[in-house]
Design a protein around this motif. Structure first.
Motif, PDB file in Angstrom:
ATOM      1  N   LYS A 123       0.912  -1.184  -0.013  1.00 57.93           N
ATOM      2  CA  LYS A 123       0.079   0.160   0.139  1.00 57.93           C
ATOM      3  C   LYS A 123       0.759   1.227  -0.184  1.00 57.93           C
ATOM      4  N   ALA A 124       1.972   1.183   0.832  1.00 57.76           N
ATOM      5  CA  ALA A 124       2.840   2.306   1.003  1.00 57.76           C
ATOM      6  C   ALA A 124       3.471   2.767  -0.459  1.00 57.76           C
ATOM      7  N   PHE A 125       3.752   1.664  -1.076  1.00 56.05           N
ATOM      8  CA  PHE A 125       4.453   1.738  -2.310  1.00 56.05           C
ATOM      9  C   PHE A 125       3.861   2.374  -3.374  1.00 56.05           C
ATOM     10  N   HIS A 126       2.387   1.900  -3.304  1.00 57.78           N
ATOM     11  CA  HIS A 126       1.475   2.720  -4.332  1.00 57.78           C
ATOM     12  C   HIS A 126       1.283   3.982  -4.150  1.00 57.78           C
ATOM     13  N   LYS A 127       1.016   4.368  -2.813  1.00 62.91           N
ATOM     14  CA  LYS A 127       0.885   5.703  -2.447  1.00 62.91           C
ATOM     15  C   LYS A 127       2.113   6.499  -2.895  1.00 62.91           C
ATOM     16  N   LEU A 128       3.324   6.052  -2.649  1.00 61.39           N
ATOM     17  CA  LEU A 128       4.527   6.932  -2.802  1.00 61.39           C
ATOM     18  C   LEU A 128       4.340   6.991  -4.403  1.00 61.39           C
ATOM     19  N   PHE A 129       4.322   5.984  -5.296  1.00 58.42           N
ATOM     20  CA  PHE A 129       4.075   6.282  -6.610  1.00 58.42           C
ATOM     21  C   PHE A 129       3.146   7.025  -7.271  1.00 58.42           C
ATOM     22  N   MET A 130       2.160   7.577  -6.375  1.00 61.60           N
ATOM     23  CA  MET A 130       0.944   8.248  -6.933  1.00 61.60           C
ATOM     24  C   MET A 130       1.303   9.689  -6.650  1.00 61.60           C
ATOM     25  N   ARG A 131       2.181   9.993  -6.106  1.00 62.33           N
ATOM     26  CA  ARG A 131       2.711  11.303  -5.689  1.00 62.33           C
ATOM     27  C   ARG A 131       3.039  12.027  -7.178  1.00 62.33           C
ATOM     28  N   ARG A 132       2.760  13.193  -7.013  1.00 61.70           N
ATOM     29  CA  ARG A 132       2.852  14.044  -8.352  1.00 61.70           C
ATOM     30  C   ARG A 132       4.327  14.318  -8.712  1.00 61.70           C
ATOM     31  N   LYS A 133       5.324  14.435  -7.543  1.00 62.11           N
ATOM     32  CA  LYS A 133       6.514  14.613  -7.968  1.00 62.11           C
ATOM     33  C   LYS A 133       7.247  13.425  -8.583  1.00 62.11           C
ATOM     34  N   LEU A 134       6.666  12.120  -8.006  1.00 59.85           N
ATOM     35  CA  LEU A 134       7.162  10.971  -8.809  1.00 59.85           C
ATOM     36  C   LEU A 134       6.685  10.607 -10.146  1.00 59.85           C
ATOM     37  N   LYS A 135       5.123  11.032 -10.384  1.00 57.89           N
ATOM     38  CA  LYS A 135       4.631  10.577 -11.377  1.00 57.89           C
ATOM     39  C   LYS A 135       5.189  11.386 -12.503  1.00 57.89           C
ATOM     40  N   LYS A 136       5.663  12.633 -12.386  1.00 58.49           N
ATOM     41  CA  LYS A 136       6.303  13.579 -13.187  1.00 58.49           C
ATOM     42  C   LYS A 136       7.723  13.114 -13.917  1.00 58.49           C
ATOM     43  N   VAL A 137       8.364  12.390 -12.810  1.00 60.57           N
ATOM     44  CA  VAL A 137       9.707  12.085 -13.470  1.00 60.57           C
ATOM     45  C   VAL A 137       9.654  10.556 -13.872  1.00 60.57           C
ATOM     46  N   ILE A 138       9.084   9.616 -13.034  1.00 57.67           N
ATOM     47  CA  ILE A 138       9.140   8.242 -13.164  1.00 57.67           C
ATOM     48  C   ILE A 138       8.408   7.608 -14.469  1.00 57.67           C
ATOM     49  N   GLN A 139       9.207   7.097 -15.225  1.00 52.12           N
ATOM     50  CA  GLN A 139       8.660   6.363 -16.520  1.00 52.12           C
ATOM     51  C   GLN A 139       7.993   5.039 -16.391  1.00 52.12           C
ATOM     52  N   GLY A 140       8.449   4.594 -15.149  1.00 48.81           N
ATOM     53  CA  GLY A 140       7.921   3.315 -15.009  1.00 48.81           C
ATOM     54  C   GLY A 140       8.960   2.379 -14.001  1.00 48.81           C
ATOM     55  N   TYR A 141       8.597   1.431 -13.398  1.00 47.36           N
ATOM     56  CA  TYR A 141       9.244   0.713 -12.455  1.00 47.36           C
ATOM     57  C   TYR A 141       9.446  -0.792 -12.616  1.00 47.36           C
ATOM     58  N   ALA A 142      10.432  -1.407 -12.169  1.00 50.80           N
ATOM     59  CA  ALA A 142      10.141  -2.996 -12.176  1.00 50.80           C
ATOM     60  C   ALA A 142      10.659  -3.159 -10.577  1.00 50.80           C
ATOM     61  N   ARG A 143       9.770  -3.868  -9.926  1.00 52.39           N
ATOM     62  CA  ARG A 143       9.693  -3.950  -8.512  1.00 52.39           C
ATOM     63  C   ARG A 143       9.854  -5.350  -8.088  1.00 52.39           C
ATOM     64  N   LYS A 144      10.636  -5.737  -7.124  1.00 51.53           N
ATOM     65  CA  LYS A 144      10.754  -7.177  -6.709  1.00 51.53           C
ATOM     66  C   LYS A 144      10.654  -7.147  -5.101  1.00 51.53           C
ATOM     67  N   LEU A 145       9.918  -8.219  -4.873  1.00 55.17           N
ATOM     68  CA  LEU A 145       9.597  -8.197  -3.112  1.00 55.17           C
ATOM     69  C   LEU A 145      10.527  -9.238  -2.839  1.00 55.17           C
ATOM     70  N   GLU A 146      11.366  -9.066  -1.876  1.00 52.57           N
ATOM     71  CA  GLU A 146      12.310  -9.817  -1.347  1.00 52.57           C
ATOM     72  C   GLU A 146      12.248 -10.062   0.053  1.00 52.57           C
ATOM     73  N   MET A 147      12.408 -11.264   0.762  1.00 56.57           N
ATOM     74  CA  MET A 147      12.515 -11.178   1.995  1.00 56.57           C
ATOM     75  C   MET A 147      13.560 -12.138   2.628  1.00 56.57           C
TER      76      MET A 147
END
Ligand SMILES: [Zn+2]
Length: 343
Positions: A123-147
């Motif tokens: 949830k936090a991750f999605h919130k982060l990437f909804m931020r205007r500042k990030l949306k403006k500069v980030i063209q996409g991501y590849a995200r891996k969950l690791e434990m």
């Protein structure tokens, strides 16, 4: 002559032994049918090799495709790594993007908190990437969950050096990470595509402290003191690819005990391990529909034999049989692109 490090047949034997060891921990969680497939996974492998038998590659076998199978996790990681590196190359060529590597972590949690922790991190991750500042500069991501699992005081583990390097990468110091042992650390490794101008436009550039502040805000956890962010230089792309594509849980961690295995199993089962957004998502679809072949390396080897590698349980080893390729097989196996990457 020394054994070639990359010899795929030499690599599969320890994976098969790992698979049998892990089976004992996994079996109670698997359906009867999956038990059979898992236990039998990789007892038959088909390779092709050059005339001098120096270069080999796997082209088939009886693989169970279970996420918690060491053989299948390893093979998937190699395929994911190939896909990601081709996609990154294509995006760079066609959209002139640059890449950042971001690691997001939260404090370690106990077994019974892992599931909800992963949910809140998502949830936090999605919130982060909804931020205007990030949306403006980030063209996409590849995200891996690791434990990872911390079962022993760091100082006594034989992998101390390795762990130390790992903790440094996460921005943690040895000793301050885990006061109570027997804890888990789910975290995200993320490759971000940014516009070229990101680095020389101060209105767009996001400093490390800002990343940290934002991650704290979206997790509502102000005890977090570290995020790791760095620019991926062209030459280091392979490292970032490996970091994203490698297995999300190492058998060393997962196989510590039945309880630990169960925690890994219950918290990662059915979870999307690698997620793609924006350009990454678009290009991954192109990759899957074979539209990026011009970015893929041709396999220049001339294959001559097929090798049947059968597992002999009583010897705990593979027995190999070399057979010359037929005319049709020569056509089928030669002149293709490389589709797996060593990681
Ligand atoms: Zn398998």
């Amino acid at each position: 002559m020394t054994m070639k490090k990359q010899d795929p047949i030499a690599l599969i034997k320890p994976k098969k032994l790992d698979n049998l060891r892990m089976y004992e921990l996994a079996k109670d969680h698997l359906s009867e049918k999956m038990q059979e497939l898992y236990k039998e996974c990789g007892t038959f492998n088909l390779y092709i090799s050059t005339l001098d038998k120096e270069k080999k590659k796997m082209v088939g076998g009886n693989h169970c495709k279970n996420r918690f199978c060491p053989i299948c996790a390893w093979r998937k990681a190699r395929k994911d790594a190939m896909a990601l590196s081709v996609v990154m190359e294509a995006m760079h060529e066609e959209h002139d993007v640059k890449y950042l590597f971001l690691t997001l972590t939260t404090p370690n949690v106990k077994a019974n908190e892992v599931k909800s922790e992963i949910e809140s991190m998502n949830k936090a991750f999605h919130k982060l990437f909804m931020r205007r500042k990030l949306k403006k500069v980030i063209q996409g991501y590849a995200r891996k969950l690791e434990m990872t699992y911390d079962g022993n005081p760091l100082i006594t583990t034989p992998l101390f050096e390795k762990k130390q390097a790992y903790y440094e990468r996460l921005g943690l110091k040895v000793g301050d990470e885990n006061p109570t042992y027997d804890t888990y650390n789910p975290h995200f490794h993320v490759v971000l595509a940014v516009k070229k101008t990101y680095f020389n436009d101060s209105r767009n550039y996001i400093k490390r402290d800002e990343w940290l502040e934002m991650w704290r805000e979206v997790t509502s956890d102000y005890t977090i003191t570290q995020v790791h962010i760095e620019r991926i230089k062209e030459k280091q792309t392979g490292n970032a690819v490996a970091e994203i594509a490698k297995y999300s849980a190492k058998s060393n961690d997962m196989g510590v005990s039945p309880e630990v295995f169960e925690t890994f199993y219950n918290s990662l089962k059915g979870k999307q391990v690698i997620a793609y957004s924006g350009l990454f998502k678009e290009y991954m679809l192109k990759y899957k529909s074979n539209e990026l072949e011009q970015y893929m390396e041709k396999d220049k080897n001339e294959y001559f034999y097929k090798i049947i590698a059968n597992w002999h349980a009583e010897q705990s080893d593979f027995i190999l049989e070399y057979i010359e390729l037929t005319k049709e097989e020569l056509k089928k196996y030669n002149g293709n692109t490389i589709d797996e990457l060593d990681i």
